[in-house]
Design a protein around this motif. Structure first.
Motif, mmCIF file in Angstrom:
data_model
loop_
_atom_site.group_PDB
_atom_site.id
_atom_site.type_symbol
_atom_site.label_atom_id
_atom_site.label_comp_id
_atom_site.label_asym_id
_atom_site.label_seq_id
_atom_site.Cartn_x
_atom_site.Cartn_y
_atom_site.Cartn_z
ATOM 1 N N CYS B 422 0.861 -1.189 0.000
ATOM 2 C CA CYS B 422 0.000 0.000 0.000
ATOM 3 C C CYS B 422 0.892 1.232 0.000
ATOM 4 N N PRO B 423 0.442 2.311 -0.613
ATOM 5 C CA PRO B 423 1.228 3.544 -0.545
ATOM 6 C C PRO B 423 1.351 3.971 0.923
ATOM 7 N N THR B 424 2.573 4.280 1.331
ATOM 8 C CA THR B 424 2.859 4.581 2.727
ATOM 9 C C THR B 424 3.903 5.680 2.784
ATOM 10 N N TRP B 425 3.768 6.546 3.736
ATOM 11 C CA TRP B 425 4.726 7.646 3.871
ATOM 12 C C TRP B 425 6.094 7.116 4.262
ATOM 13 N N ASP B 426 7.106 7.567 3.519
ATOM 14 C CA ASP B 426 8.460 7.101 3.789
ATOM 15 C C ASP B 426 9.395 8.297 3.667
ATOM 16 N N LEU B 427 9.792 8.842 4.796
ATOM 17 C CA LEU B 427 10.647 10.025 4.866
ATOM 18 C C LEU B 427 10.026 11.228 4.159
ATOM 19 N N GLN B 428 10.242 11.388 2.854
ATOM 20 C CA GLN B 428 9.765 12.594 2.183
ATOM 21 C C GLN B 428 8.738 12.308 1.108
ATOM 22 N N LYS B 429 8.410 11.013 0.924
ATOM 23 C CA LYS B 429 7.528 10.710 -0.208
ATOM 24 C C LYS B 429 6.675 9.498 0.112
ATOM 25 N N LEU B 430 5.819 9.121 -0.815
ATOM 26 C CA LEU B 430 5.050 7.900 -0.628
ATOM 27 C C LEU B 430 5.775 6.743 -1.309
ATOM 28 N N ALA B 431 5.829 5.615 -0.623
ATOM 29 C CA ALA B 431 6.484 4.441 -1.193
ATOM 30 C C ALA B 431 5.626 3.220 -0.892
ATOM 31 N N PRO B 432 5.709 2.188 -1.747
ATOM 32 C CA PRO B 432 4.924 0.982 -1.481
ATOM 33 C C PRO B 432 5.519 0.180 -0.336
ATOM 34 N N LYS B 433 4.681 -0.145 0.666
ATOM 35 C CA LYS B 433 5.156 -0.942 1.813
ATOM 36 C C LYS B 433 4.212 -2.113 1.997
ATOM 37 N N ARG B 434 4.776 -3.222 2.506
ATOM 38 C CA ARG B 434 3.971 -4.434 2.661
ATOM 39 C C ARG B 434 3.011 -4.332 3.861
ATOM 40 N N VAL B 435 1.829 -4.890 3.678
ATOM 41 C CA VAL B 435 0.814 -4.811 4.733
ATOM 42 C C VAL B 435 0.206 -6.188 5.024
ATOM 43 N N ASP B 436 -0.278 -6.364 6.240
ATOM 44 C CA ASP B 436 -1.151 -7.501 6.511
ATOM 45 C C ASP B 436 -2.439 -6.963 7.122
ATOM 46 N N PHE B 437 -3.280 -7.829 7.610
ATOM 47 C CA PHE B 437 -4.597 -7.367 8.043
ATOM 48 C C PHE B 437 -5.120 -8.276 9.144
ATOM 49 N N ARG B 438 -5.611 -7.669 10.233
ATOM 50 C CA ARG B 438 -6.241 -8.462 11.287
ATOM 51 C C ARG B 438 -7.669 -7.968 11.550
ATOM 52 N N PRO B 439 -8.651 -8.659 11.010
ATOM 53 C CA PRO B 439 -10.030 -8.340 11.361
ATOM 54 C C PRO B 439 -10.394 -9.006 12.685
ATOM 55 N N TYR B 440 -11.426 -8.479 13.335
ATOM 56 C CA TYR B 440 -11.848 -8.983 14.653
ATOM 57 C C TYR B 440 -13.252 -9.568 14.560
ATOM 58 N N ILE B 441 -13.431 -10.733 15.169
ATOM 59 C CA ILE B 441 -14.725 -11.404 15.127
ATOM 60 C C ILE B 441 -15.218 -11.570 16.565
ATOM 61 N N VAL B 442 -16.401 -11.064 16.822
ATOM 62 C CA VAL B 442 -16.978 -11.106 18.166
ATOM 63 C C VAL B 442 -18.068 -12.167 18.196
ATOM 64 N N SER B 443 -18.048 -13.040 19.193
ATOM 65 C CA SER B 443 -19.097 -14.054 19.291
ATOM 66 C C SER B 443 -19.768 -14.024 20.648
ATOM 67 N N GLY B 444 -21.067 -13.877 20.611
ATOM 68 C CA GLY B 444 -21.887 -13.995 21.813
ATOM 69 C C GLY B 444 -23.064 -14.820 21.386
ATOM 70 N N LYS B 445 -24.245 -14.247 21.537
ATOM 71 C CA LYS B 445 -25.421 -14.933 20.997
ATOM 72 C C LYS B 445 -25.310 -14.983 19.476
ATOM 73 N N TYR B 446 -24.726 -13.930 18.903
ATOM 74 C CA TYR B 446 -24.490 -13.864 17.464
ATOM 75 C C TYR B 446 -23.001 -13.751 17.208
ATOM 76 N N ARG B 447 -22.643 -14.012 15.961
ATOM 77 C CA ARG B 447 -21.251 -13.819 15.576
ATOM 78 C C ARG B 447 -21.212 -12.616 14.649
ATOM 79 N N TRP B 448 -20.228 -11.747 14.849
ATOM 80 C CA TRP B 448 -20.206 -10.481 14.114
ATOM 81 C C TRP B 448 -18.765 -10.106 13.771
ATOM 82 N N VAL B 449 -18.564 -9.641 12.546
ATOM 83 C CA VAL B 449 -17.227 -9.211 12.127
ATOM 84 C C VAL B 449 -17.191 -7.691 12.107
ATOM 85 N N LEU B 450 -16.245 -7.114 12.811
ATOM 86 C CA LEU B 450 -16.075 -5.657 12.788
ATOM 87 C C LEU B 450 -15.734 -5.239 11.351
ATOM 88 N N PRO B 451 -16.528 -4.335 10.746
ATOM 89 C CA PRO B 451 -16.210 -3.937 9.365
ATOM 90 C C PRO B 451 -15.024 -2.973 9.327
#
Lengths: 334, 492
Positions: B422-451
């Protein structure tokens, strides 16, 4: 509220009050020292005594340093080795605020956090070097924003009452110490009736340290005489920094805590406080001798410490086997 | 047809041969994000510098910090935040959401099975030695149904995107996944910095997370208006900010072990009004430390006899005790089989092929290809205890080989997977940097994914490591809304 958190509310508030008091004494002293009058002995050293850190200072510095105002001021404001330096007090207050962020609101956290971040900044350091008075006035102003936010945004539930107890009991101790040390500074006389120009300046400085100068002058019989001033600072029931006022308001807070909880927890503290207030009101301060005054002030300090200890036993660190079980109490949030 | 980007993104160029989430290989914006990129592009590099300072101030004043143990004392640091958002379009999100719900459901069924009848072992889908040797497996929890009936109340599933079409699961976090407070704070900061962009885009809200989570916890208790508390190891824990943050947003007590005690198999909190009964504990203290009388260690973080109350069914612990067996990185490789076994469905989300030290042949493969593989400890977290083969020195590889030989069960290895950038700020400019992603899933009576979720970014040049403790930063994650997106929860 959670017992441990109540203790942290109390101490956080105490530390911030201590900062404000130290600042008041520093400001009064800076101004006082600029007058042409010969200064009473150990004017700066007495500030170290007010904070109760004489031994700490003596362990770290030489005998001559006791006359070095720069060194003493640095010790009081910045020294990491001084447990009650403004820096240490602010650090602990801010650390406490961080622990109990869920019990105070964001505005209160914000004002404490900003005060700490500012204090650590280059801006604060530069200001201290350039103009100590403005530096102190800035810290004082920031402490007062804490009081403002506390009083104007925090609900009157237990966290508030414990914070209020914290600053009231700290303030009572500080006023007591300031009074005691100032008497101690004066040349020995059998009675506390003394009004040389030098001493008048000294009394004004004392009132200034307690933020009481102008208020004092508006009262009837407001003579700049030691005994009158002592009576005002101990027994006045309307001035927010007088000793009796602090105790009476602390009593009020305790009653609120007990009413909020419909509980008898805290009775031990309350009885002690009530006894002390009753006794204090009977003291004939204006007739008291200087030597006796020191004893009285000492007694007030000891009683205050004892009340803080009982408060801790009652609320902050209850022993499980002493806890009263009420099986009907379940659910509900803070 | 689209006018070119001439502001912030003027000179942005994706890495050769790497999938960039915002730009095509030829440097043109991804068509789905053109409108949004155009809004961001209105800023000059100078504006952007100014915004960065603004964001830093917001974080510092807010105390949004984590503790780093560089010296003896922990120092508070801001989790580096990058102002360019990571954007997920509505259609990708729908697919992702389905996949996450499916995966968590299967993992939940797996835990019930493993601590129950162990059918999956009897049917030889997973070798029982692998389960029994898992550090996260707690045989004392067998035949104990967790009070509330759910093991995984909150999970964070780490994903990477390898190409245009696929999110791929890297690991599951089913014990105490952290980071959600940064997700919420990042969003708040972005709203303050770029209000105009929010007005014109349709970004799904994440504000409701604390309420959803509290509702889920409340729904697990049999008591009316139950007392829910958050148990923290204390102010010196690196995630203390998060514990405190959630307590505030959920309106519940934040407690330490010493605030709680157990009396006749019931849990109480010491308050200034006397003891109060506790019904649900969202605990951020690990299994091993939660009850010194149960685990036999003398930790002060826990509550003596808490497990007695749990086993008696008198207190709900979220997450459940013994979840570690399901996010063991070796058992991870069997999750697709779990999904087929318990749900008779094909897994929606693919995962990374994994070699197990546990299997002799695979161990040999790992040892022979240390320079090409990423080796991880099965119960490791935070990027600690891992070897990134291609970047490691010869000595590091030799040392690691010894560790693997000594305890093969403790290690797994995966081929290096390319991460999207993803484009990411790097010192003085934007540069492509690697990303990962952690979504959160809540389960009670229902199961729900934080958008939304936590996008972590490897800030260092050419780095693949996104962990906050290892020089990673974070980005706000924007899930775009579309008209027909009203279904928000599915029956658990």
């Amino acid at each position: 509220m959670i017992s441990r958190v109540a203790g942290i509310c109390f101490w956080m508030s105490r530390y911030l009050e201590r900062v404000e008091n130290t600042i008041r004494v520093l400001i009064a002293n800076y101004t006082h020292m600029l007058d042409g009058e010969p200064v009473l002995k150990d004017a700066w050293w007495s500030v170290v005594c007010v904070m109760g850190v004489e031994q700490k200072f003596e362990a770290l510095y030489s005998q001559e340093d006791k006359n070095q105002e720069e060194i003493i001021q640095h010790f009081l404001v910045w020294d990491d080795n001084n447990p009650v330096s403004i820096k240490n007090s602010l650090r602990i207050a801010r650390e406490n605020a961080k622990i109990i962020r869920d019990s105070i609101n964001n505005e209160l956290w914000d004002v404490i956090n900003r005060l700490w971040l500012w204090f650590k900044s280059n801006e604060a350091e530069t200001l201290y070097t350039r103009n100590k008075y403005i530096f102190c006035a800035t810290v004082q102003e920031k402490c007062q924003s804490y009081q403002g936010v506390l009083h104007n945004t925090i609900a009157r539930t237990n966290p508030f009452e414990f914070m209020r107890l914290g600053f009231l009991l700290e303030r009572a101790s500080q006023t007591t110490r300031i009074l005691d040390i100032n008497y101690h500074c004066l040349s020995d006389k059998s009675a506390i009736v003394d009004e040389t120009a030098q001493e008048v300046a000294h009394w004004l400085n004392l009132l200034e340290s307690c933020g009481a100068h102008e208020i004092f002058m508006t009262y009837d019989h407001a003579e700049l005489i030691g005994s009158v001033i002592a009576k005002f600072l101990i027994l006045n029931e309307t001035f927010p920094r007088s000793i009796l006022y602090c105790f009476e308001k602390a009593h009020e807070s305790l009653l609120h805590i007990q009413t909020n909880a419909h509980s008898s927890i805290g009775n031990n503290t309350r009885y002690k406080l009530e006894k002390m207030i009753a006794e204090l009101k009977l003291k004939p301060i204006d007739k008291i001798l200087k030597s006796e005054l020191h004893g009285l002030l000492n007694e007030i300090l000891e009683n205050t410490d004892e009340i803080c200890e009982t408060l801790s036993e009652d609320f902050f660190d209850p022993q499980i086997n002493n806890l009263i079980f009420d099986e009907t109490v379940s659910g509900g949030q803070q | 047809m689209n006018t070119p980007l001439t502001g912030l993104f003027k000179d942005y160029q994706p890495l050769l041969g790497r999938y960039d989430e915002m730009f095509l290989e030829n440097g043109q914006p991804q068509p789905a994000f053109y409108t949004l990129l155009k809004l961001l592009d209105k800023n000059t590099l100078e504006d952007f510098q100014h915004y960065r300072r603004l964001a830093d101030t917001i974080f510092r004043n807010n105390g949004t910090t984590f503790l780093v143990y560089k010296h003896e004392l922990g120092t508070e640091e801001i989790f580096p935040f990058d102002l360019i958002p990571r954007v997920i379009c509505a259609c990708d999100w729908r697919q992702l959401e389905k996949g996450l719900l499916q995966r968590v459901q299967a993992l939940e069924l797996f835990l019930h099975d493993i601590y129950g009848e162990q059918k999956i072992l009897k049917d030889k889908i997973i070798p029982h030695e692998l389960i029994e040797s898992s550090a996260g497996y707690n045989p004392r929890m067998c035949h104990i149904t967790p009070p509330g009936g759910i093991y995984i109340n909150i999970s964070g599933i780490d994903l990477i995107k390898t190409n245009e079409s696929e999110y791929c699961v890297l690991e599951d976090n089913l014990r105490t996944p952290s980071g959600v407070s940064y997700v919420l704070e990042n969003r708040l900061t972005m709203k303050r910095v770029f209000p105009a962009i929010f007005k014109e885009s349709h970004i799904r809200t994440i504000k409701e997370y604390p309420l959803r989570f509290k509702d889920a916890l409340t729904s697990l208790s049999a008591v009316d208006n139950p007392m829910v508390v958050i148990l923290t190891p204390g102010v010196n824990n690196s995630a203390f900010f998060e514990h405190s943050y959630l307590a505030r947003k959920m309106g519940c007590y934040l407690v330490q072990g010493s605030d709680l005690f157990v009396h006749q198999e019931k849990v109480y909190v010491k308050t200034t009004e006397g003891p109060k009964r506790v019904d649900v504990i969202y605990r951020r203290v690990d299994d091993d430390y939660i009850d010194p009388n149960f685990s036999g260690n003398h930790s002060m973080l826990g509550v003596p006899d808490l497990m007695k109350a749990y086993i008696a069914g008198n207190v709900v612990l979220a997450n459940g005790i013994g979840n570690g067996v399901a996010d063991d990185k070796a058992i991870y490789s069997f999750v697709p089989q779990m999904i087929r076994y318990y749900l008779t469905e094909e897994p929606i989300l693919p995962q990374v092929p994994t070699y197990l030290g546990f299997v002799a042949k695979e161990k040999d493969y790992i040892l022979q290809h240390l320079d090409k593989l990423v080796v991880k400890k099965v119960d490791g977290a935070g990027g600690y205890g891992m070897l990134f083969g291609p970047h490691a020195t010869q000595k590091e590889r030799i040392d690691f080989a010894e560790k693997i030989k000594a305890n093969p069960r403790d290690y797994i290895a995966q081929e290096v997977v390319e991460l999207s950038t993803c484009p990411t700020w790097d010192l003085q400019k934007l540069a492509p940097k690697r990303v990962d992603f952690r979504p959160y899933i809540v389960s009670g009576k229902y199961r729900w994914v934080l958008p939304g979720g936590l996008t972590r970014v490897a800030l260092a040049e050419n780095s693949y490591i996104v962990n906050s403790s290892q020089g990673g930063g974070s980005k706000d994650t924007w899930v775009l809304n579309d008209e027909d997106e009203y279904v928000q929860g599915e029956q658990a």
